[in-house]
Design a protein around this motif. Structure first.
Motif: not given
Ligand SMILES: [Zn+2]
Ligand SMILES: [Zn+2]
Length: 143
Positions: A116-143
């Motif tokens: 967030e800090h870095l993005a603010g420096l690079l873009t001049g935005y006043e950053v107030n949040g971010h969203r990140l989601e990861l996807y994959g197969r959970c341990p149960n589904c790998q069985k």
């Protein structure tokens, strides 16, 4: 990590502070959200509680979830067209989602707050949040 009973008491106090009435249903929904490690939908909560609370309806659950959200006790997670899921944990964390069974698991990665800090420096935005989601197969589904 805070003890669940302590969390419950603090949440009830927070609600009382906003002037809402603490009904048995309200308590039950709150307790369920604190206890569960899942990220339930309103329907999941209703199904889990309706046998014990005969006068509970899906609308009651929704109203309470909205109230908790407005009070800052829960976050609502929306995923495209499927129903919203609710997360009691309000401390910053990320979600990894199983593409096979839909399980959502929490994890923390505080180092990412720096982005967030870095993005603010690079873009001049006043950053107030971010969203990140990861996807994959959970341990149960790998069985
Ligand atoms: Zn899975
Ligand atoms: Zn979460």
């Amino acid at each position: 990590m805070m003890d669940k009973e302590q969390t419950f008491i603090e949440s009830i106090n927070k609600l009382k502070g906003t002037g809402v009435r603490i009904t048995p249903q309200r308590k039950a929904v709150l307790e369920y959200l604190i206890e569960t490690e899942e990220h339930p939908t309103a329907d999941d909560i209703f199904k889990a509680l309706s046998h014990e609370h005969k006068n509970m309806s899906v609308a009651t659950v929704y109203n309470n979830l909205k109230l908790f959200k407005d009070t800052g006790l829960v976050t609502e997670l929306t995923y495209g067209d499927s129903s919203s899921r609710f997360d009691f944990r309000t401390n910053p964390h990320y979600h990894i989602i199983c593409t096979e069974c839909g399980t959502i698991t929490d994890f923390e990665y505080p180092a990412l707050e720096e982005v967030e800090h870095l993005a603010g420096l690079l873009t001049g935005y006043e950053v107030n949040g971010h969203r990140l989601e990861l996807y994959g197969r959970c341990p149960n589904c790998q069985k």
